[in-house]
Design a protein around this motif. Structure first.
Motif, PDB file in Angstrom:
ATOM      1  N   GLY A  40       0.761  -1.225   0.000  1.00 23.79           N
ATOM      2  CA  GLY A  40       0.000   0.000   0.000  1.00 23.79           C
ATOM      3  C   GLY A  40       0.793   1.277   0.000  1.00 23.79           C
ATOM      4  N   LEU A  41       1.412   1.613   1.127  1.00 24.85           N
ATOM      5  CA  LEU A  41       1.905   2.969   1.339  1.00 24.85           C
ATOM      6  C   LEU A  41       2.991   3.378   0.356  1.00 24.85           C
ATOM      7  CD1 LEU A  41       0.987   5.108   3.305  1.00 24.85           C
ATOM      8  CD2 LEU A  41       2.885   4.515   4.803  1.00 24.85           C
ATOM      9  N   ALA A  42       3.830   2.443  -0.072  1.00 35.36           N
ATOM     10  CA  ALA A  42       4.894   2.785  -1.020  1.00 35.36           C
ATOM     11  C   ALA A  42       4.388   2.918  -2.454  1.00 35.36           C
ATOM     12  CB  ALA A  42       6.001   1.724  -0.965  1.00 35.36           C
ATOM     13  N   TYR A  43       3.104   2.638  -2.681  1.00 33.81           N
ATOM     14  CA  TYR A  43       2.561   2.603  -4.041  1.00 33.81           C
ATOM     15  C   TYR A  43       1.295   3.447  -4.171  1.00 33.81           C
ATOM     16  CZ  TYR A  43       6.002  -1.034  -4.452  1.00 33.81           C
ATOM     17  OH  TYR A  43       7.197  -1.719  -4.457  1.00 33.81           O
ATOM     18  N   LEU A  44       1.232   4.546  -3.418  1.00 28.77           N
ATOM     19  CA  LEU A  44       0.072   5.428  -3.511  1.00 28.77           C
ATOM     20  C   LEU A  44      -0.063   6.035  -4.904  1.00 28.77           C
ATOM     21  CD1 LEU A  44       0.198   7.324  -0.093  1.00 28.77           C
ATOM     22  CD2 LEU A  44      -1.242   5.380  -0.721  1.00 28.77           C
ATOM     23  N   LEU A 104     -11.849  -0.367  -6.031  1.00 22.24           N
ATOM     24  CA  LEU A 104     -10.404  -0.502  -5.925  1.00 22.24           C
ATOM     25  C   LEU A 104     -10.019  -0.788  -4.481  1.00 22.24           C
ATOM     26  CD1 LEU A 104      -7.613  -0.273  -7.266  1.00 22.24           C
ATOM     27  CD2 LEU A 104      -7.758   2.210  -6.977  1.00 22.24           C
ATOM     28  N   ALA A 105      -9.249  -1.851  -4.291  1.00 21.52           N
ATOM     29  CA  ALA A 105      -8.776  -2.237  -2.962  1.00 21.52           C
ATOM     30  C   ALA A 105      -7.282  -2.004  -2.844  1.00 21.52           C
ATOM     31  CB  ALA A 105      -9.098  -3.718  -2.700  1.00 21.52           C
ATOM     32  N   VAL A 106      -6.816  -1.920  -1.607  1.00 16.15           N
ATOM     33  CA  VAL A 106      -5.389  -1.825  -1.334  1.00 16.15           C
ATOM     34  C   VAL A 106      -5.089  -2.764  -0.168  1.00 16.15           C
ATOM     35  CG1 VAL A 106      -5.617   0.120   0.286  1.00 16.15           C
ATOM     36  CG2 VAL A 106      -3.456  -0.243  -0.927  1.00 16.15           C
ATOM     37  N   TYR A 107      -3.915  -3.384  -0.201  1.00 16.53           N
ATOM     38  CA  TYR A 107      -3.505  -4.305   0.866  1.00 16.53           C
ATOM     39  C   TYR A 107      -2.373  -3.648   1.647  1.00 16.53           C
ATOM     40  CZ  TYR A 107      -3.091  -9.014   2.939  1.00 16.53           C
ATOM     41  OH  TYR A 107      -3.105 -10.090   3.787  1.00 16.53           O
ATOM     42  N   LEU A 154      -4.236   4.968   6.753  1.00 17.48           N
ATOM     43  CA  LEU A 154      -5.491   4.483   6.185  1.00 17.48           C
ATOM     44  C   LEU A 154      -6.200   5.581   5.406  1.00 17.48           C
ATOM     45  CD1 LEU A 154      -6.739   2.408   9.266  1.00 17.48           C
ATOM     46  CD2 LEU A 154      -5.699   1.512   7.169  1.00 17.48           C
ATOM     47  N   LEU A 155      -6.179   6.795   5.942  1.00 15.10           N
ATOM     48  CA  LEU A 155      -6.764   7.920   5.209  1.00 15.10           C
ATOM     49  C   LEU A 155      -6.025   8.179   3.899  1.00 15.10           C
ATOM     50  CD1 LEU A 155      -7.559  10.447   8.080  1.00 15.10           C
ATOM     51  CD2 LEU A 155      -9.218   9.502   6.453  1.00 15.10           C
ATOM     52  N   ALA A 156      -4.694   7.967   3.904  1.00 12.94           N
ATOM     53  CA  ALA A 156      -3.918   8.152   2.678  1.00 12.94           C
ATOM     54  C   ALA A 156      -4.374   7.189   1.594  1.00 12.94           C
ATOM     55  CB  ALA A 156      -2.429   7.969   2.963  1.00 12.94           C
ATOM     56  N   PHE A 157      -4.682   5.944   1.969  1.00 12.01           N
ATOM     57  CA  PHE A 157      -5.181   4.981   0.991  1.00 12.01           C
ATOM     58  C   PHE A 157      -6.511   5.452   0.395  1.00 12.01           C
ATOM     59  CE2 PHE A 157      -3.000   1.691   3.867  1.00 12.01           C
ATOM     60  CZ  PHE A 157      -1.817   1.769   3.161  1.00 12.01           C
TER      61      PHE A 157
END
Length: 324
Positions: free
Chosen positions: A249-253, A267-270, A298-301
């Motif tokens: 997730g976080l490295a691939y925003l 769209l989902a994120v893991y 989580l808000l960033a996702f």
């Protein structure tokens, strides 16, 4: 003395104003909780590298699903830790194999829960790769044929959703064909459509008790490739995926945001094991506020475009949301 004509701070002045102006929000329904189920154990086994995460015996799965439902979780993602491994992962498509058993147990515990089957072979093969190994690599098309058998077994066991994670070319088309031919056209597919060959997965190997050695770089994505990442997800959409996913997730925003701009699918994120473990380690060291960092992540996702978040923090996040 210069005085700005417009002041952004006017709408940040009080807590009530800040809440009114907040653009991005988290809900309990946004979360999917991963659960690990291990054969032949009688008590939960802590995952050393992931504080608070357990491998549960089959006898405990129902209680864990009920607890998750009571806390507000509406979807669980099931991972099996098999003791019946072989070169092809054949246990994963047996009518009474671990994958089928844990789906039935989860559905029996809470019929209303959305039970998602993680469909891959790494937890069921003795070599730990995500499919059939030939010439020191995974044979894509032989793996697809086995994957078709696996997803039909999952659907027959009662899975509400299929989530293939192996990054085989053509996997969504093959899965959709198999499900439709077996009479499961109503079962949706959440594809791990853009899954990177990432160093952030390290603790997951502890979670599934994997002895994998080597690399999955020939089938998972190069972390350097943003355009290819978008193409992977758009190809899965064209093949019939119902939900797309970015992992980690976080490295691939940036990738998450690019897919959101080009696709109208959910769209989902893991938020993967390494992300979770780093937060836990930093919080234990006293250098971050765990709740604040988790909620900001989580808000960033959501801000980047995710509709759904798969996270080991899910239960804590819902509790924190309820306290706001």
């Amino acid at each position: 003395m210069y005085s700005p004509s417009f002041r952004f701070r006017r709408l940040r002045r009080t807590g009530a104003l800040r809440q009114m102006m907040q653009e991005t929000h988290l809900r309990a329904e946004d979360f999917i909780l991963p659960l690990f189920v291990e054969e032949d154990i009688t008590a939960p086994v802590p995952v050393a590298s992931m504080p608070g995460v357990m491998r549960y015996p089959e006898s405990d799965l129902g209680a864990q699903v009920k607890h998750a439902w009571a806390q507000g979780i509406r979807a669980v993602l099931l991972f099996g830790v098999s003791t019946h491994k072989d070169a092809c992962g054949t246990d994963s498509w047996q009518e009474n194999g671990l994958l089928a058993r844990m789906i039935r147990l989860a559905k029996e515990a809470v019929p209303e829960m959305t039970v998602i089957s993680d469909n891959c072979f790494c937890e069921y093969t003795d070599h730990g790769h995500c499919g059939v190994v030939a010439d020191d690599d995974v044979d894509n098309d032989k793996t697809l044929r086995n994957l078709q058998k696996q997803v039909v077994a999952a659907a027959r066991a009662g899975a509400d959703m299929i989530a293939p994670s192996g990054m085989m070319d053509g996997m969504i088309g093959a899965i959709r064909e198999a499900l439709d031919e077996a009479g499961f056209s109503q079962v949706p597919v959440m594809s791990y459509s853009t899954k990177f060959a990432s160093a952030f997965y390290g603790p997951f190997r502890d979670a599934v008790d994997s002895t994998f050695k080597g690399t999955r770089a020939s089938y998972q994505m190069n972390p350097a490739n943003g355009r290819e990442a978008l193409a992977e997800s758009l190809m899965d959409e064209a093949e019939g995926a119902d939900i797309l996913m970015v992992k980690p997730g976080l490295a691939y925003l940036d990738v998450l945001a690019a897919i959101r701009q080009h696709s109208h699918l959910p769209l989902a994120v893991y938020q993967v094991s390494g992300e979770y473990a780093m937060v836990k380690a930093a919080a234990a060291a006293g250098v971050i506020d765990e709740q604040a960092v988790v909620m900001e992540s989580l808000l960033a996702f959501k801000r980047a475009g995710a509709d759904l978040i798969i996270s080991y923090h899910a239960l804590d996040a819902i509790q924190w949301l309820n306290q706001q």
